[in-house]
Structures are given as C-alpha cells and as structure tokens.
Design an enzyme around this catalytic site. Structure first.
Site, PDB file in Angstrom:
ATOM      1  N   GLN A   1       8.321 -13.882  21.842  1.00  0.00           N
ATOM      2  CA  GLN A   1       8.013 -15.299  22.063  1.00  0.00           C
ATOM      3  C   GLN A   1       8.697 -16.186  21.025  1.00  0.00           C
ATOM      4  OE1 GLN A   1       3.787 -15.958  23.410  1.00  0.00           O
ATOM      5  NE2 GLN A   1       3.519 -13.953  22.458  1.00  0.00           N
TER       6      GLN A   1
ATOM      7  N   GLU B   1      -4.602  -0.892  -1.428  1.00  0.00           N
ATOM      8  CA  GLU B   1      -5.908  -0.971  -0.762  1.00  0.00           C
ATOM      9  C   GLU B   1      -6.866  -0.099  -1.554  1.00  0.00           C
ATOM     10  OE1 GLU B   1      -5.947  -0.104   3.449  1.00  0.00           O
ATOM     11  OE2 GLU B   1      -8.140  -0.099   3.525  1.00  0.00           O
TER      12      GLU B   1
ATOM     13  N   VAL C   1       3.233   0.327   4.252  1.00  0.00           N
ATOM     14  CA  VAL C   1       2.490   1.103   5.265  1.00  0.00           C
ATOM     15  C   VAL C   1       1.070   0.567   5.377  1.00  0.00           C
ATOM     16  CG1 VAL C   1       3.861   3.172   4.869  1.00  0.00           C
ATOM     17  CG2 VAL C   1       1.765   2.874   3.538  1.00  0.00           C
ATOM     18  N   THR C   2       0.462   0.774   6.557  1.00  0.00           N
ATOM     19  CA  THR C   2       1.115   1.217   7.768  1.00  0.00           C
ATOM     20  C   THR C   2       1.455  -0.018   8.606  1.00  0.00           C
ATOM     21  OG1 THR C   2      -0.998   1.486   8.951  1.00  0.00           O
ATOM     22  CG2 THR C   2      -0.136   3.412   7.821  1.00  0.00           C
TER      23      THR C   2
ATOM     24  N   CYS D   1      -2.134  -2.542   7.744  1.00  0.00           N
ATOM     25  CA  CYS D   1      -2.099  -3.503   6.626  1.00  0.00           C
ATOM     26  C   CYS D   1      -0.844  -4.373   6.612  1.00  0.00           C
ATOM     27  CB  CYS D   1      -2.273  -2.760   5.313  1.00  0.00           C
ATOM     28  SG  CYS D   1      -3.930  -2.057   5.176  1.00  0.00           S
TER      29      CYS D   1
ATOM     30  N   LYS E   1      -6.548  -4.968  -3.147  1.00  0.00           N
ATOM     31  CA  LYS E   1      -7.168  -5.647  -2.004  1.00  0.00           C
ATOM     32  C   LYS E   1      -8.198  -4.737  -1.336  1.00  0.00           C
ATOM     33  CE  LYS E   1      -3.434  -4.504   1.296  1.00  0.00           C
ATOM     34  NZ  LYS E   1      -4.203  -3.591   2.136  1.00  0.00           N
TER      35      LYS E   1
ATOM     36  N   ASP F   1       0.793  -1.249   0.000  1.00  0.00           N
ATOM     37  CA  ASP F   1       0.000   0.000   0.000  1.00  0.00           C
ATOM     38  C   ASP F   1       0.820   1.293   0.000  1.00  0.00           C
ATOM     39  OD1 ASP F   1      -1.901  -1.959   0.240  1.00  0.00           O
ATOM     40  OD2 ASP F   1      -2.716  -1.280   2.142  1.00  0.00           O
TER      41      ASP F   1
ATOM     42  N   LYS G   1      -7.585  -5.097   4.831  1.00  0.00           N
ATOM     43  CA  LYS G   1      -6.278  -4.706   5.363  1.00  0.00           C
ATOM     44  C   LYS G   1      -5.234  -5.756   4.983  1.00  0.00           C
ATOM     45  CE  LYS G   1      -8.169  -1.182   7.362  1.00  0.00           C
ATOM     46  NZ  LYS G   1      -8.316   0.005   6.482  1.00  0.00           N
TER      47      LYS G   1
HETATM   48  C1  C5J Z   1      -3.089   0.532   5.545  1.00  0.00           C
HETATM   49  C2  C5J Z   1      -4.869   1.736   6.644  1.00  0.00           C
HETATM   50  N1  C5J Z   1      -2.578   0.345   4.337  1.00  0.00           N
HETATM   51  N2  C5J Z   1      -4.048   2.216   7.577  1.00  0.00           N
HETATM   52  N3  C5J Z   1      -4.377   0.988   5.619  1.00  0.00           N
HETATM   53  O1  C5J Z   1      -2.449   0.326   6.550  1.00  0.00           O
HETATM   54  O2  C5J Z   1      -6.051   1.955   6.693  1.00  0.00           O
END
Ligand code: C5J
Length: 230
Positions: A203, A73, A158-159, A163, A130, A25, A133
């Site tokens: 972990q 996205e 990002v972010t 996502c 997509k 994204d 997320k």
């Molecule tokens: C992504 C969002 N790409 N933050 N989307 O992280 O809504």
C-alpha cells in the site's frame, strides 16, 4: 538528498535528517538452545544466518559515527514488569522466570539474556531494556530519539514478525521514517518473515520501506547530514 534503493520505492534521506540503527533483541535467549525461543519450541539455529550481515551493517554505522540502539527483551527478577498473561503463554516446560541452562529465562542480567558476543554493544551505544515486544512500550526509546534529533530508523534484529515488526509499527505511528533491513532480520518461520516484509511495504509503504544492508550502506556513504552528528 540521498536516495536509497528500496521497496516499494526509493527511501529519501534528506541532509536535514538524522538516522539511527536499531538492533532488536539479538540475545542468547532467542538465538541459542536453552533460551526463551527454544523453550517455545522453535528452531533457534535459523536465526544465525543474519549475524555476519548484521555485523557488517553495525561496523558501517560505527565507521560513519552514526548512532546505534540495541534492545533487549527482559523482565525484572521478581517479574513485576511481566503480565501474568505473558508468563502463561507457550505452555512449555520452561517459561519466563524458570531456571534454564543459561539462567532464568528472559530475566534481566542472566547469562542467557545478554546480547550475543558477536554483536555486543560498545561504549557510547544506547542499550534499551524492554518488557514488551515493542521498543517504545515502558522504555526511554522515544526520549532518546528526541534528544538525538533522530528522524530516520533502520530496523533490524529478531524476530521479524514479533519484536521487529511491533517496534517498526510503534515508530511509524510516532512519525519516524522506518526502513526494515531485509537481510538483517530473521524469524523462526521463513514465511512469517516474507509476509512481514511484504506487509510493511504494501500500500505504498504503509508502514515503511525494506532494503538490503548493502543498499543501506551504499546510500549512507553518500549522505552528508547538515546537522552535527551525535
Ligand atoms: C522477539 C519474541 N524479540 N519473539 N520476542 O521477537 O518473543
């Protein structure tokens, strides 16, 4: 076997593995004023810091002839693939589908929905649109990975905590060996980025590994896969 210096411990890359770089994204909607991230009240300028390092990582994968998967996205113009609950979130003046300065927010094909020019895909690279997320939900991500025989994923974009993390968790559950590239992912909230990196590698690497772009490139330059590269 090649060992990439990583946390919580070395990331193993057997000769029999196949890798891909996943770039999540890196779109104007998240990176520039007037897009989705801005409409939600975020300081989008924070995300710019990773662009030069991500350019170097992408260039390294291209030089080695390794597959790159870019995601966006986005939603269809009639928003039929967007749950109303997602449209309602944020409560800002502009929401998904609203007309903004870069076209309709988070709508496929609009100027603001494209990948930033510095990181534009080149012919031969995979591009996944997509609606969610995660990159696996309602996409052909898994069939691409299976067709290419990919086993190991280097995840960027990002972010970090939205996502990128969702995609890494989806991939982890499907059996992929995932490494999040620390200096090629960013968040509007530095503390969320840090927390995500720590959650991933906690972990004993419950979700996977983290390493820098330089560590990844150093390892890949020594790696000699036994399978023909795609
Ligand atoms: C992504 C969002 N790409 N933050 N989307 O992280 O809504």
């Amino acid at each position: 076997m090649v060992y990439i210096a990583a946390l919580p411990y070395e990331y193993e890359l057997p000769e029999s593995s196949q890798v891909a770089l996943v770039v999540i994204d890196m779109q104007r909607d998240f990176m520039e004023p007037g897009g989705f991230g801005d409409a939600l009240g975020n300081d989008v300028a924070r995300l710019q810091a990773i662009v030069p390092t991500l350019q170097q990582l992408i260039a390294g994968f291209r030089e080695l002839g390794l597959p790159i998967i870019h995601t966006l996205e986005c939603h269809l113009p009639d928003l039929s693939d967007c749950p109303p609950s997602k449209v309602r979130r944020g409560k800002g003046e502009l929401t998904i589908g609203s007309e903004g300065p870069m076209g309709r927010i988070l709508v496929k094909g609009e100027p603001g929905n494209g990948i930033i020019p510095e990181l534009a895909p080149v012919p031969g690279e995979f591009v996944i649109h997509k609606p969610g997320k995660g990159a696996f939900y309602a996409t052909n991500m898994e069939s691409i990975l299976q067709e290419q025989g990919i086993t190991h994923l280097f995840i960027t974009g990002v972010t970090t905590e939205v996502c990128v993390q969702t995609t890494m968790r989806e991939a982890n559950d499907r059996g992929y060996e995932c490494l999040m590239v620390e200096d090629c992912t960013e968040s509007y909230f530095p503390e969320f980025k840090q927390a995500t990196l720590e959650m991933v590698r906690a972990q004993g690497g419950i979700v996977g590994w983290t390493a820098t772009a330089a560590q990844v490139l150093e390892g890949l330059q020594q790696w000699q896969p036994s399978k023909a590269l795609v």
